[in-house]
Motif scaffolding. Structure first.
Motif, mmCIF file in Angstrom:
data_model
loop_
_atom_site.group_PDB
_atom_site.id
_atom_site.type_symbol
_atom_site.label_atom_id
_atom_site.label_comp_id
_atom_site.label_asym_id
_atom_site.label_seq_id
_atom_site.Cartn_x
_atom_site.Cartn_y
_atom_site.Cartn_z
ATOM 1 N N GLU A 62 36.500 21.849 62.519
ATOM 2 C CA GLU A 62 35.577 21.865 61.410
ATOM 3 C C GLU A 62 35.016 20.466 61.242
ATOM 4 O O GLU A 62 35.731 19.483 61.370
ATOM 5 C CB GLU A 62 36.317 22.286 60.143
ATOM 6 C CG GLU A 62 35.387 22.777 59.075
ATOM 7 C CD GLU A 62 36.160 23.431 57.945
ATOM 8 O OE1 GLU A 62 36.808 22.692 57.194
ATOM 9 O OE2 GLU A 62 36.083 24.650 57.822
ATOM 10 N N LEU A 63 33.733 20.397 60.993
ATOM 11 C CA LEU A 63 33.102 19.117 60.735
ATOM 12 C C LEU A 63 32.924 18.953 59.239
ATOM 13 O O LEU A 63 32.587 19.900 58.539
ATOM 14 C CB LEU A 63 31.728 19.032 61.400
ATOM 15 C CG LEU A 63 31.690 19.038 62.915
ATOM 16 C CD1 LEU A 63 30.252 18.924 63.397
ATOM 17 C CD2 LEU A 63 32.520 17.929 63.505
ATOM 18 N N VAL A 64 33.147 17.753 58.761
ATOM 19 C CA VAL A 64 32.844 17.408 57.388
ATOM 20 C C VAL A 64 31.570 16.586 57.457
ATOM 21 O O VAL A 64 31.571 15.481 58.010
ATOM 22 C CB VAL A 64 33.982 16.577 56.745
ATOM 23 C CG1 VAL A 64 33.598 16.184 55.330
ATOM 24 C CG2 VAL A 64 35.284 17.348 56.759
ATOM 25 N N LEU A 65 30.484 17.132 56.957
ATOM 26 C CA LEU A 65 29.211 16.414 56.955
ATOM 27 C C LEU A 65 29.052 15.699 55.625
ATOM 28 O O LEU A 65 29.245 16.297 54.570
ATOM 29 C CB LEU A 65 28.052 17.385 57.174
ATOM 30 C CG LEU A 65 28.027 18.100 58.515
ATOM 31 C CD1 LEU A 65 26.863 19.081 58.564
ATOM 32 C CD2 LEU A 65 27.953 17.125 59.671
ATOM 33 N N ILE A 66 28.708 14.425 55.697
ATOM 34 C CA ILE A 66 28.536 13.621 54.492
ATOM 35 C C ILE A 66 27.062 13.275 54.365
ATOM 36 O O ILE A 66 26.510 12.546 55.186
ATOM 37 C CB ILE A 66 29.367 12.329 54.568
ATOM 38 C CG1 ILE A 66 30.836 12.651 54.813
ATOM 39 C CG2 ILE A 66 29.192 11.505 53.306
ATOM 40 C CD1 ILE A 66 31.648 11.460 55.248
ATOM 41 N N ASP A 67 26.436 13.816 53.344
ATOM 42 C CA ASP A 67 25.035 13.529 53.047
ATOM 43 C C ASP A 67 25.030 12.330 52.114
ATOM 44 O O ASP A 67 25.591 12.384 51.030
ATOM 45 C CB ASP A 67 24.408 14.758 52.378
ATOM 46 C CG ASP A 67 22.943 14.577 52.072
ATOM 47 O OD1 ASP A 67 22.322 13.626 52.583
ATOM 48 O OD2 ASP A 67 22.406 15.408 51.310
ATOM 49 N N THR A 68 24.417 11.237 52.540
ATOM 50 C CA THR A 68 24.447 10.007 51.754
ATOM 51 C C THR A 68 23.117 9.753 51.062
ATOM 52 O O THR A 68 22.080 10.250 51.487
ATOM 53 C CB THR A 68 24.781 8.792 52.637
ATOM 54 O OG1 THR A 68 23.743 8.612 53.594
ATOM 55 C CG2 THR A 68 26.110 8.981 53.347
ATOM 56 N N ALA A 69 23.175 8.957 50.030
ATOM 57 C CA ALA A 69 21.957 8.520 49.345
ATOM 58 C C ALA A 69 21.182 7.592 50.278
ATOM 59 O O ALA A 69 21.757 6.946 51.148
ATOM 60 C CB ALA A 69 22.331 7.774 48.064
ATOM 61 N N GLY A 70 19.869 7.538 50.071
ATOM 62 C CA GLY A 70 19.052 6.595 50.834
ATOM 63 C C GLY A 70 19.455 5.174 50.502
ATOM 64 O O GLY A 70 19.679 4.841 49.336
ATOM 65 N N LEU A 71 19.567 4.355 51.520
ATOM 66 C CA LEU A 71 20.058 3.000 51.321
ATOM 67 C C LEU A 71 18.951 1.971 51.101
ATOM 68 O O LEU A 71 19.178 0.939 50.492
ATOM 69 C CB LEU A 71 20.918 2.595 52.527
ATOM 70 C CG LEU A 71 22.157 3.464 52.737
ATOM 71 C CD1 LEU A 71 22.791 3.181 54.085
ATOM 72 C CD2 LEU A 71 23.150 3.242 51.613
ATOM 73 N N TYR A 72 17.774 2.231 51.645
ATOM 74 C CA TYR A 72 16.649 1.298 51.539
ATOM 75 C C TYR A 72 15.366 2.091 51.332
ATOM 76 O O TYR A 72 15.291 3.261 51.668
ATOM 77 C CB TYR A 72 16.523 0.459 52.812
ATOM 78 C CG TYR A 72 17.712 -0.433 53.057
ATOM 79 C CD1 TYR A 72 17.782 -1.699 52.493
ATOM 80 C CD2 TYR A 72 18.779 0.002 53.837
ATOM 81 C CE1 TYR A 72 18.886 -2.514 52.703
ATOM 82 C CE2 TYR A 72 19.883 -0.802 54.050
ATOM 83 C CZ TYR A 72 19.932 -2.060 53.485
ATOM 84 O OH TYR A 72 21.024 -2.856 53.685
ATOM 85 N N ASP A 73 14.348 1.423 50.828
ATOM 86 C CA ASP A 73 13.027 2.023 50.687
ATOM 87 C C ASP A 73 12.305 1.836 52.018
ATOM 88 O O ASP A 73 12.017 0.696 52.405
ATOM 89 C CB ASP A 73 12.265 1.330 49.555
ATOM 90 C CG ASP A 73 10.888 1.914 49.317
ATOM 91 O OD1 ASP A 73 10.346 2.603 50.210
ATOM 92 O OD2 ASP A 73 10.339 1.670 48.234
ATOM 93 N N PRO A 74 11.995 2.910 52.747
ATOM 94 C CA PRO A 74 11.414 2.766 54.086
ATOM 95 C C PRO A 74 10.016 2.146 54.078
ATOM 96 O O PRO A 74 9.576 1.606 55.083
ATOM 97 C CB PRO A 74 11.373 4.199 54.615
ATOM 98 C CG PRO A 74 11.316 5.050 53.395
ATOM 99 C CD PRO A 74 12.115 4.306 52.351
#
Length: 188
Positions: A62-74
């Protein structure tokens, strides 16, 4: 269990990728930056492998996928982190604990310097296997996507996967790379 962190600048498609990998809507997606907040959302599940591909994970892991917040303004190369220092450190700790990192780059804006520094930190200090993905290639001319591929190869010393989560171009290649690293992580 194998932990996969999906990282990138704001609005690059991290939540959309997580939803596509799991084959169902887990993370909220919006066209505006900052939809996923500093709190990390986790989704537990099995990556949905297309019927045309043999499941190299054997269905057991099983994979645990971690959706993270955006770190920088592209859109702002010089703008710093978009999170507070505390949230950024919390997020970095979560990323460092992952077995695999998917580093997403928006084809429209290219590689952000802050994300480049984080990539090198994860790769060299923490020895993380990183899959580099250039998303939204359906929104730029093919020449621009290829140009960006060459820039990334030079700056990150890694071959990126060109991806569209609209047309699913590059998606099978991403799955293959993910399962390759997952097999390596399983042996570790």
């Amino acid at each position: 269990m194998i932990k996969v962190a999906i990282i990138g600048a704001e609005n690059v498609g991290k939540s959309t990728l997580m939803n596509a990998l799991l084959g169902r809507k887990i993370s909220e997606t919006q066209p505006i930056p900052g939809t996923t907040k500093g709190v990390i959302r986790r989704a537990f599940g099995t990556v949905k492998i297309p019927k045309t591909m043999k499941n190299p994970l054997g269905g057991a892991d099983e994979l645990v996928l971690i959706d993270t917040a955006g770190l920088y303004d592209p859109q702002h190369e010089l703008r710093g982190k978009v999170l507070s220092e505390e949230k950024f450190k919390e997020l970095l700790n979560e990323i460092v604990s992952a077995d695999i990192v998917i580093h997403m780059i928006d084809a429209q804006y290219g590689l952000h310097r802050g994300m480049e520094k984080l990539h090198h930190l994860l790769k060299f200090r923490y020895d993380k296997p990183i899959i580099v993905v250039v998303n939204k290639i359906d929104l730029v001319p093919r020449e621009k996507a290829e140009e960006l591929r060459e820039i990334i190869k030079k700056r990150l010393e890694q071959e990126p996967i060109l991806l569209s989560l609209v047309t699913y171009e590059g998606f099978n290649e991403l799955l293959e790379k993910l399962t390759y690293y997952a097999q390596y992580a399983r042996r570790s």
